[in-house]
Design a protein around this motif. Structure first.
Motif, PDB file in Angstrom:
ATOM      1  N   UNK A  80       0.834  -1.203   0.000  1.00  0.00           N
ATOM      2  CA  UNK A  80       0.000   0.000   0.000  1.00  0.00           C
ATOM      3  C   UNK A  80       0.870   1.254   0.000  1.00  0.00           C
ATOM      4  N   UNK A  81       1.938   1.256   0.801  1.00  0.00           N
ATOM      5  CA  UNK A  81       2.834   2.427   0.830  1.00  0.00           C
ATOM      6  C   UNK A  81       3.452   2.678  -0.537  1.00  0.00           C
ATOM      7  N   UNK A  82       3.749   1.620  -1.281  1.00  0.00           N
ATOM      8  CA  UNK A  82       4.359   1.764  -2.601  1.00  0.00           C
ATOM      9  C   UNK A  82       3.395   2.355  -3.622  1.00  0.00           C
ATOM     10  N   UNK A  83       2.090   2.283  -3.364  1.00  0.00           N
ATOM     11  CA  UNK A  83       1.078   2.787  -4.302  1.00  0.00           C
ATOM     12  C   UNK A  83       0.752   4.265  -4.118  1.00  0.00           C
ATOM     13  N   UNK A  84       1.116   4.824  -2.953  1.00  0.00           N
ATOM     14  CA  UNK A  84       0.677   6.185  -2.620  1.00  0.00           C
ATOM     15  C   UNK A  84       1.896   7.066  -2.350  1.00  0.00           C
ATOM     16  N   UNK A  85       1.866   8.285  -2.888  1.00  0.00           N
ATOM     17  CA  UNK A  85       2.947   9.250  -2.647  1.00  0.00           C
ATOM     18  C   UNK A  85       2.794   9.833  -1.245  1.00  0.00           C
ATOM     19  N   UNK A  86       3.726   9.467  -0.377  1.00  0.00           N
ATOM     20  CA  UNK A  86       3.709   9.966   1.002  1.00  0.00           C
ATOM     21  C   UNK A  86       4.871  10.918   1.266  1.00  0.00           C
ATOM     22  N   UNK A  87       5.518  11.349   0.204  1.00  0.00           N
ATOM     23  CA  UNK A  87       6.678  12.257   0.309  1.00  0.00           C
ATOM     24  C   UNK A  87       6.300  13.519   1.078  1.00  0.00           C
ATOM     25  N   UNK A  88       7.115  13.844   2.065  1.00  0.00           N
ATOM     26  CA  UNK A  88       6.935  15.065   2.838  1.00  0.00           C
ATOM     27  C   UNK A  88       5.910  14.969   3.956  1.00  0.00           C
ATOM     28  N   UNK A  89       5.298  13.800   4.133  1.00  0.00           N
ATOM     29  CA  UNK A  89       4.297  13.645   5.187  1.00  0.00           C
ATOM     30  C   UNK A  89       4.907  12.971   6.408  1.00  0.00           C
ATOM     31  N   UNK A  90       4.351  13.270   7.568  1.00  0.00           N
ATOM     32  CA  UNK A  90       4.759  12.649   8.828  1.00  0.00           C
ATOM     33  C   UNK A  90       4.024  11.313   8.927  1.00  0.00           C
ATOM     34  N   UNK A  91       4.756  10.210   8.685  1.00  0.00           N
ATOM     35  CA  UNK A  91       4.138   8.889   8.612  1.00  0.00           C
ATOM     36  C   UNK A  91       4.811   7.944   9.596  1.00  0.00           C
ATOM     37  N   UNK A  92       3.982   7.233  10.344  1.00  0.00           N
ATOM     38  CA  UNK A  92       4.458   6.167  11.229  1.00  0.00           C
ATOM     39  C   UNK A  92       3.712   4.899  10.839  1.00  0.00           C
ATOM     40  N   UNK A  93       4.434   3.777  10.780  1.00  0.00           N
ATOM     41  CA  UNK A  93       3.813   2.509  10.408  1.00  0.00           C
ATOM     42  C   UNK A  93       3.883   1.531  11.574  1.00  0.00           C
ATOM     43  N   UNK A  94       2.768   0.837  11.817  1.00  0.00           N
ATOM     44  CA  UNK A  94       2.673  -0.114  12.916  1.00  0.00           C
ATOM     45  C   UNK A  94       2.147  -1.455  12.434  1.00  0.00           C
ATOM     46  N   UNK A  95       2.602  -2.512  13.077  1.00  0.00           N
ATOM     47  CA  UNK A  95       2.054  -3.850  12.874  1.00  0.00           C
ATOM     48  C   UNK A  95       1.521  -4.308  14.231  1.00  0.00           C
ATOM     49  N   UNK A  96       0.292  -4.756  14.265  1.00  0.00           N
ATOM     50  CA  UNK A  96      -0.291  -5.296  15.483  1.00  0.00           C
ATOM     51  C   UNK A  96      -0.901  -6.658  15.171  1.00  0.00           C
ATOM     52  N   UNK A  97      -1.108  -7.454  16.200  1.00  0.00           N
ATOM     53  CA  UNK A  97      -1.698  -8.766  15.996  1.00  0.00           C
ATOM     54  C   UNK A  97      -2.913  -8.924  16.897  1.00  0.00           C
ATOM     55  N   UNK A  98      -4.016  -9.349  16.299  1.00  0.00           N
ATOM     56  CA  UNK A  98      -5.251  -9.544  17.040  1.00  0.00           C
ATOM     57  C   UNK A  98      -6.445  -9.390  16.122  1.00  0.00           C
ATOM     58  N   UNK A  99      -7.627  -9.314  16.678  1.00  0.00           N
ATOM     59  CA  UNK A  99      -8.827  -9.081  15.864  1.00  0.00           C
ATOM     60  C   UNK A  99      -8.743  -7.679  15.235  1.00  0.00           C
ATOM     61  N   UNK A 100      -8.871  -7.568  13.908  1.00  0.00           N
ATOM     62  CA  UNK A 100      -8.647  -6.280  13.241  1.00  0.00           C
ATOM     63  C   UNK A 100      -9.457  -5.108  13.798  1.00  0.00           C
ATOM     64  N   UNK A 101     -10.765  -5.243  13.924  1.00  0.00           N
ATOM     65  CA  UNK A 101     -11.573  -4.111  14.396  1.00  0.00           C
ATOM     66  C   UNK A 101     -11.141  -3.685  15.795  1.00  0.00           C
TER      67      UNK A 101
END
Length: 150
Positions: A80-101
Motif C-alpha cells: 500500500x505504501x508503494x502505491x501512494x505518494x507519502x513524500x513530505x508527510x509525517x508517517x508512522x507505520x505499525x504492525x499489530x496482531x489480534x482481531x482487526x476491528x
C-alpha cells in the motif's frame, strides 16, 4: 483540520485508496498519518479450521503461523505504501496482531487520533458479507470520526 489520522491497511486496493485520501487530507496541514496493518491471531484449533480432524496445533506450530501472519501484514503495508505518494508527510507505520476491528479501535484510542480513514472493503469481501465488515464494526465503536472510502 486534522492533527492525526489512523489508516488501517490490508494490502487491498480499497486500503490503498483510503491511504490516498488520508494523504490528501494531510498535505499542507502538518497531519500525522499512522498506518496500521493487523495480523490476526491463528485460530486455536487448526484441524477444525482447515476441515481436518479436531487435533490442536502445537504451540510451536501456532507461533510459526502467527509469525507468517505478521510477515504478511508487513508485506501488505509495504504494498500500500508503494502505491501512494507519502513524500513530505509525517508517517508512522505499525504492525499489530489480534482481531482487526479491536486493534484498530484500540490504536485510535491510544494515539488519540482525530479520525480513522479506511477502505469500505478489504481482502475478505465474502467473510465481510457473512459476519460484518471490519469498517462497519469500527464505525460503530470508534470514539472518533471514521471516514470510509469506497
Amino acid at each position: 483540520m486534522y492533527q492525526s489520522l489512523l489508516v488501517p491497511v490490508d494490502g487491498s486496493a480499497h486500503s490503498a485508496k483510503a491511504l490516498g485520501v488520508a494523504a490528501q487530507l494531510a498535505r499542507g496541514a502538518s497531519t500525522r498519518l499512522i498506518l496500521l496493518a493487523v495480523a490476526e491471531f491463528p485460530p486455536g484449533n487448526m484441524g477444525l479450521f482447515t476441515g481436518g480432524t479436531p487435533e490442536p496445533f502445537t504451540e510451536e506450530d501456532r507461533e510459526k503461523l502467527a509469525a507468517a501472519m505478521r510477515q504478511d501484514a508487513e508485506q501488505a503495508l509495504k504494498r500500500v505504501r508503494d502505491r501512494v505518494d507519502l513524500e513530505g508527510l509525517d508517517v508512522e507505520a505499525l504492525i499489530r496482531q489480534g482481531p482487526p476491528a479491536h486493534c484498530i479501535v484500540d490504536e485510535a484510542r491510544k494515539f488519540g487520533v482525530d479520525a480513522i480513514v479506511m477502505g469500505s472493503r478489504g481482502l475478505s469481501d465474502i467473510r465481510g458479507m457473512l459476519v460484518g465488515s471490519v469498517s462497519h464494526k469500527v464505525s460503530h465503536v470508534a470514539d472518533c470520526t471514521v471516514i470510509t472510502v469506497a
